[in-house]
Design an enzyme around this catalytic site. Structure first.
Site, short mmCIF file in Angstrom:
data_model
loop_
_atom_site.label_atom_id
_atom_site.label_comp_id
_atom_site.label_asym_id
_atom_site.label_seq_id
_atom_site.Cartn_x
_atom_site.Cartn_y
_atom_site.Cartn_z
N ASN A 87 0.83 -1.21 0.00
CA ASN A 87 0.00 0.00 0.00
C ASN A 87 0.86 1.25 0.00
O ASN A 87 1.90 1.31 0.65
CB ASN A 87 -0.93 0.00 1.21
CG ASN A 87 -1.89 -1.17 1.18
OD1 ASN A 87 -2.04 -1.79 0.13
ND2 ASN A 87 -2.51 -1.48 2.30
N HIS A 104 5.76 -0.57 -2.86
CA HIS A 104 5.33 0.15 -4.07
C HIS A 104 5.38 1.67 -3.92
O HIS A 104 4.74 2.38 -4.69
CB HIS A 104 3.91 -0.30 -4.47
CG HIS A 104 3.86 -1.73 -4.93
ND1 HIS A 104 2.70 -2.47 -4.97
CD2 HIS A 104 4.84 -2.55 -5.37
CE1 HIS A 104 2.97 -3.70 -5.42
NE2 HIS A 104 4.27 -3.77 -5.66
N THR A 171 -4.79 -9.03 0.09
CA THR A 171 -4.17 -8.87 -1.23
C THR A 171 -4.65 -9.98 -2.16
O THR A 171 -4.83 -11.12 -1.74
CB THR A 171 -2.62 -8.88 -1.14
OG1 THR A 171 -2.08 -8.91 -2.47
CG2 THR A 171 -2.07 -10.05 -0.35
P1 OAD Z 1 -6.16 -5.86 -5.08
O1 OAD Z 1 -7.18 -4.81 -5.34
O2 OAD Z 1 -5.61 -6.60 -6.24
O3 OAD Z 1 -6.75 -6.92 -4.07
C1 OAD Z 1 -7.43 -6.52 -2.93
C2 OAD Z 1 -7.69 -7.71 -2.05
O4 OAD Z 1 -8.28 -7.22 -0.86
C3 OAD Z 1 -8.64 -8.74 -2.65
O5 OAD Z 1 -8.10 -10.04 -2.49
C4 OAD Z 1 -9.92 -8.56 -1.83
O6 OAD Z 1 -10.64 -9.79 -1.63
C5 OAD Z 1 -9.35 -8.07 -0.51
N1 OAD Z 1 -10.27 -7.29 0.34
C6 OAD Z 1 -11.31 -6.49 -0.03
N2 OAD Z 1 -11.88 -5.95 1.06
C7 OAD Z 1 -11.18 -6.39 2.12
C8 OAD Z 1 -11.26 -6.18 3.54
N3 OAD Z 1 -12.19 -5.39 4.07
N4 OAD Z 1 -10.37 -6.81 4.33
C9 OAD Z 1 -9.41 -7.63 3.82
N5 OAD Z 1 -9.29 -7.86 2.50
C10 OAD Z 1 -10.15 -7.25 1.67
O7 OAD Z 1 -4.99 -5.15 -4.24
P2 OAD Z 1 -3.48 -5.62 -4.00
O8 OAD Z 1 -3.38 -7.10 -3.95
O9 OAD Z 1 -2.95 -4.84 -2.85
O10 OAD Z 1 0.24 -1.53 -7.21
O11 OAD Z 1 -2.81 -5.08 -5.33
C11 OAD Z 1 -1.44 -5.13 -5.47
C12 OAD Z 1 -0.94 -3.95 -6.26
O12 OAD Z 1 -1.71 -3.80 -7.45
C13 OAD Z 1 -1.11 -2.62 -5.57
O13 OAD Z 1 -0.05 -2.36 -4.66
C14 OAD Z 1 -1.10 -1.64 -6.71
C15 OAD Z 1 -2.01 -2.38 -7.65
O14 OAD Z 1 -1.87 -2.12 -8.97
C16 OAD Z 1 0.66 -0.40 -7.80
O15 OAD Z 1 -0.07 0.56 -8.03
C17 OAD Z 1 2.09 -0.44 -8.20
#
Ligand code: OAD
Length: 230
Positions: A87, A104, A171
């Protein structure tokens, strides 16, 4: 002290009111990655890139850490804790966690386009074309864009190797190389993955998946880990 390593993603901050990327209605539904989060976008249309991060910085000023961020800080009473976050928000810092690596980048920082080590704080303010670093370079968001190296990857891998307990929170495990850090953990590391819609994870023997939102799942797990460690 046992070492707990936390790998957090966008779901960690969802209940604070920050959009995730890949959920329905997430940021990548509203914006095209190639228009706002690549070096090519910056070269082609820097105003649009700046507007995207200015909007996210302003939104960050309006939100607060949630019960998940706050619960993680309690772990520091009994464990050596390292947080590795994908994040770019500052909610782990504002909750009070002390040892945080931003894989990131960070929204509240900007850096020179002439020298990537010339980093400065911007807080929640807007960045404009013409805002320069003292070295004369245009300032850009201190964000790792798609197609760029992840400078802190080796450090993150090294930290993960020394984990006794690994907590993966919110994630989708879709973005390389962050998604591969789990495989750096030692075979006897206990691994917990808290996410209401977890991605399939293969090849990790001590994995426990907790299908909960961070705001509920993290405080409950922290409570368990603390009581087992008394
Ligand atoms: P994603 O948007 O890909 O995934 C979000 C995750 O959070 C999913 O698995 C959801 O099920 C989960 N989620 C949603 N609500 C939630 C809650 N209340 N509690 C817990 N989990 C929940 O986000 P990231 O995996 O962080 O990079 O994405 C990785 C990277 O992709 C980011 O750092 C960003 C993005 O593009 C850059 O911008 C370089």
């Amino acid at each position: 002290m046992r070492h707990i390593v936390v790998l957090s993603g966008a779901g960690m901050s969802a209940e604070s009111g920050i959009s995730t990327f890949r959920d329905n209605g997430g940021l990548w539904d509203k914006y095209d990655i190639s228009e706002v989060a690549t070096p090519e976008a910056w070269a082609r249309q820097p105003e649009l890139v700046l507007e995207f991060y200015n909007m996210r910085r302003a939104a960050l000023a309006e939100v607060e850490p949630n019960s998940g961020h706050l619960a993680l800080t309690q772990l520091e009473e009994h464990f050596d804790v390292s947080i590795i976050t994908q994040n770019v928000d500052d909610l782990h810092e504002r909750a009070g966690s002390r040892n945080i690596l931003h894989l990131h980048g960070e929204l509240t920082k900007v850096r020179s386009t002439k020298n990537e080590d010339h980093i400065q704080d911007i807080g929640y303010q807007n960045l404009k074309l013409g805002d320069k670093c003292p070295d004369g370079g245009q300032l850009r968001p201190h964000i790792v864009w798609f197609g760029e190296e992840v400078p802190k990857l080796m450090e993150a891998a090294q930290i993960t190797r020394t984990a006794d307990i690994l907590l993966i929170i919110g994630t989708s495990m879709q973005v390389y190389p962050a998604s591969q850090l789990i495989y750096e953990a030692s075979p006897n590391c206990e691994v917990y993955y808290i996410d209401p819609d977890p991605a399939p994870v293969y090849g990790i023997s001590n994995l426990k998946v907790i299908k909960e939102k961070a705001g509920i799942g993290v405080p409950a797990l922290v409570h368990n880990l603390m009581s087992k460690n008394q």
